[in-house]
Design an enzyme around this catalytic site. Structure first.
Site, PDB file in Angstrom:
ATOM      1  N   THR A 237      15.830  40.629   1.257  1.00 23.06           N
ATOM      2  CA  THR A 237      16.792  39.539   1.051  1.00 23.06           C
ATOM      3  C   THR A 237      16.209  38.224   1.547  1.00 23.06           C
ATOM      4  OG1 THR A 237      19.019  38.724   1.512  1.00 23.06           O
ATOM      5  CG2 THR A 237      17.965  39.946   3.280  1.00 23.06           C
TER       6      THR A 237
ATOM      7  N   ASN B 247      18.489  35.856   2.137  1.00 28.70           N
ATOM      8  CA  ASN B 247      19.692  35.273   2.740  1.00 28.70           C
ATOM      9  C   ASN B 247      19.721  35.619   4.233  1.00 28.70           C
ATOM     10  OD1 ASN B 247      22.335  34.856   3.637  1.00 28.70           O
ATOM     11  ND2 ASN B 247      23.171  35.121   1.582  1.00 28.70           N
ATOM     12  N   PRO B 248      19.524  34.625   5.103  1.00 30.01           N
ATOM     13  CA  PRO B 248      19.440  34.912   6.541  1.00 30.01           C
ATOM     14  C   PRO B 248      20.740  35.472   7.114  1.00 30.01           C
ATOM     15  CG  PRO B 248      19.457  32.524   6.134  1.00 30.01           C
ATOM     16  CD  PRO B 248      19.387  33.195   4.798  1.00 30.01           C
TER      17      PRO B 248
ATOM     18  N   ASP C  35      22.730  43.740  -3.387  1.00 35.25           N
ATOM     19  CA  ASP C  35      23.260  42.746  -4.320  1.00 35.25           C
ATOM     20  C   ASP C  35      24.773  42.816  -4.207  1.00 35.25           C
ATOM     21  OD1 ASP C  35      22.231  40.735  -6.257  1.00 35.25           O
ATOM     22  OD2 ASP C  35      23.754  41.682  -7.512  1.00 35.25           O
ATOM     23  N   SER C  36      25.368  41.668  -3.995  1.00 33.41           N
ATOM     24  CA  SER C  36      26.799  41.673  -3.679  1.00 33.41           C
ATOM     25  C   SER C  36      27.474  40.483  -4.331  1.00 33.41           C
ATOM     26  CB  SER C  36      26.985  41.653  -2.158  1.00 33.41           C
ATOM     27  OG  SER C  36      26.093  40.744  -1.549  1.00 33.41           O
TER      28      SER C  36
ATOM     29  N   GLY D 143      29.109  32.586   2.946  1.00 34.30           N
ATOM     30  CA  GLY D 143      29.621  32.686   1.579  1.00 34.30           C
ATOM     31  C   GLY D 143      31.111  32.416   1.490  1.00 34.30           C
ATOM     32  N   TYR D 144      31.825  33.341   0.885  1.00 34.11           N
ATOM     33  CA  TYR D 144      33.254  33.163   0.607  1.00 34.11           C
ATOM     34  C   TYR D 144      34.134  33.665   1.762  1.00 34.11           C
ATOM     35  CZ  TYR D 144      31.340  32.463  -4.075  1.00 34.11           C
ATOM     36  OH  TYR D 144      30.604  31.995  -5.149  1.00 34.11           O
TER      37      TYR D 144
HETATM   38  P1  ITT Z   1      19.419  37.848  -1.731  1.00 36.58           P
HETATM   39  O1  ITT Z   1      19.532  38.071  -3.224  1.00 36.58           O
HETATM   40  O2  ITT Z   1      18.131  37.230  -1.337  1.00 36.58           O
HETATM   41  O3  ITT Z   1      19.768  39.079  -0.951  1.00 36.58           O
HETATM   42  P2  ITT Z   1      21.778  36.221  -2.144  1.00 36.58           P
HETATM   43  O4  ITT Z   1      22.665  35.418  -1.258  1.00 36.58           O
HETATM   44  O5  ITT Z   1      21.272  35.574  -3.400  1.00 36.58           O
HETATM   45  O6  ITT Z   1      20.542  36.763  -1.282  1.00 36.58           O
HETATM   46  P3  ITT Z   1      23.259  37.962  -3.816  1.00 36.58           P
HETATM   47  O7  ITT Z   1      22.500  37.596  -5.030  1.00 36.58           O
HETATM   48  O8  ITT Z   1      23.602  39.396  -3.575  1.00 36.58           O
HETATM   49  O9  ITT Z   1      22.506  37.537  -2.496  1.00 36.58           O
HETATM   50  O10 ITT Z   1      24.569  37.062  -3.798  1.00 36.58           O
HETATM   51  C1  ITT Z   1      25.573  37.397  -2.961  1.00 36.58           C
HETATM   52  C2  ITT Z   1      26.534  36.222  -2.860  1.00 36.58           C
HETATM   53  O11 ITT Z   1      27.865  36.773  -2.826  1.00 36.58           O
HETATM   54  C3  ITT Z   1      26.320  35.515  -1.530  1.00 36.58           C
HETATM   55  O12 ITT Z   1      25.411  34.444  -1.644  1.00 36.58           O
HETATM   56  C4  ITT Z   1      27.741  35.083  -1.208  1.00 36.58           C
HETATM   57  O13 ITT Z   1      28.054  33.906  -1.908  1.00 36.58           O
HETATM   58  C5  ITT Z   1      28.580  36.214  -1.774  1.00 36.58           C
HETATM   59  N1  ITT Z   1      28.786  37.262  -0.758  1.00 36.58           N
HETATM   60  C6  ITT Z   1      28.244  38.501  -0.727  1.00 36.58           C
HETATM   61  N2  ITT Z   1      28.616  39.179   0.377  1.00 36.58           N
HETATM   62  C7  ITT Z   1      29.402  38.329   1.068  1.00 36.58           C
HETATM   63  C8  ITT Z   1      30.083  38.424   2.287  1.00 36.58           C
HETATM   64  O14 ITT Z   1      29.982  39.511   3.062  1.00 36.58           O
HETATM   65  N3  ITT Z   1      30.793  37.380   2.692  1.00 36.58           N
HETATM   66  C9  ITT Z   1      30.886  36.270   1.942  1.00 36.58           C
HETATM   67  N4  ITT Z   1      30.268  36.085   0.780  1.00 36.58           N
HETATM   68  C10 ITT Z   1      29.519  37.110   0.332  1.00 36.58           C
END
Ligand code: ITT
Length: 210
Positions: A11, A13-14, A77-78, A161-162
């Site tokens: 990932t 995402n830190p 992926d989330s 995020g959200y």
């Molecule tokens: P990586 O792909 O590098 O892991 P990313 O942030 O791009 O990082 P994703 O493509 O899976 O990861 O996007 C997930 C997004 O969904 C994330 O940036 C948030 O906006 C949201 N998200 C996922 N899990 C979350 C959580 O636990 N709390 C809040 N928002 C979340």
């Protein structure tokens, strides 16, 4: 089956990395390694997310990391699925407000979602997390979800995020008002990790701390 004790967490995402570190603390024999420490072109992980499901994206990220670094690799992926928006932003959650974005766009994503949801009475939403682990040539995957509802204005400063607009079912706090331990007790990510680690055990994979 024996494996090293290290897993590359694919990932960029830190915040996700931090969450995984506390979630995986229950498995002290495993050490998570940051993608930017092992992958020369870590930004390619973002380009791997071209598929139409969370799981395919997670598998693509894990495969890319595993191929590049030759380490057991775990990817997440989330996203957030909003009922009134027919599941959007969904797999586009990260780049919702800005499709080309590589770095976190949390604030603009939140603002766009709140404006789309203005005067919408159905506030139901859920988080989804798909995990893919490639280890010893085996692909293991699992999914977790968290049901809840969206507020009309953000509350709280924790998480990412959200989180500031999401109130889990049976809670009065947003995820951003919870401590990280509180979030980790109920989150989509913790459920996915629990399911994944059960399978890891069932495969007989043992992590060995040196
Ligand atoms: P990586 O792909 O590098 O892991 P990313 O942030 O791009 O990082 P994703 O493509 O899976 O990861 O996007 C997930 C997004 O969904 C994330 O940036 C948030 O906006 C949201 N998200 C996922 N899990 C979350 C959580 O636990 N709390 C809040 N928002 C979340």
């Amino acid at each position: 089956m024996r494996s090293s004790h290290q897993i590359l967490l694919a990932t960029l995402n830190p915040h996700k990395f931090q969450e995984f570190q506390s979630l995986m603390a229950q498995f002290p024999e495993i050490e998570l390694i940051r993608a930017d420490r092992l992958l020369r072109n870590a930004e390619n992980l973002g380009h791997a997310e071209q598929h139409s499901t969370y799981l395919e994206n997670a598998i693509a990220k894990a495969r890319l990391a595993n191929k590049a670094a030759h380490y057991p690799s775990l990817a997440d992926d989330s996203g957030l699925e909003v009922e009134a928006l027919e599941g959007r932003p969904g797999i586009r959650s990260h780049r919702y407000a800005s499709p080309q974005a590589q770095l976190s766009q949390d604030q603009s994503n939140l603002e766009l979602l709140l404006s789309e949801m203005k005067s919408t009475s159905n506030r139901s939403a859920r988080f989804v997390c798909a995990l893919a682990l490639i280890i010893e040539g085996v692909l293991i995957h699992a999914t977790g979800t968290l049901e809840g509802a969206l507020l009309e204005a953000p509350r709280g400063t924790h998480g990412f995020g959200y989180d500031p607009i999401f109130v889990p079912k049976d809670s009065t706090l947003t995820l951003a008002e919870m401590t990280s331990n509180q979030k980790n007790e109920i989150s989509h990510r913790s459920k996915a990790i629990e399911a994944l680690m059960k399978q890891v055990k069932a495969y007989g994979i043992n992590f060995v701390k040196p």
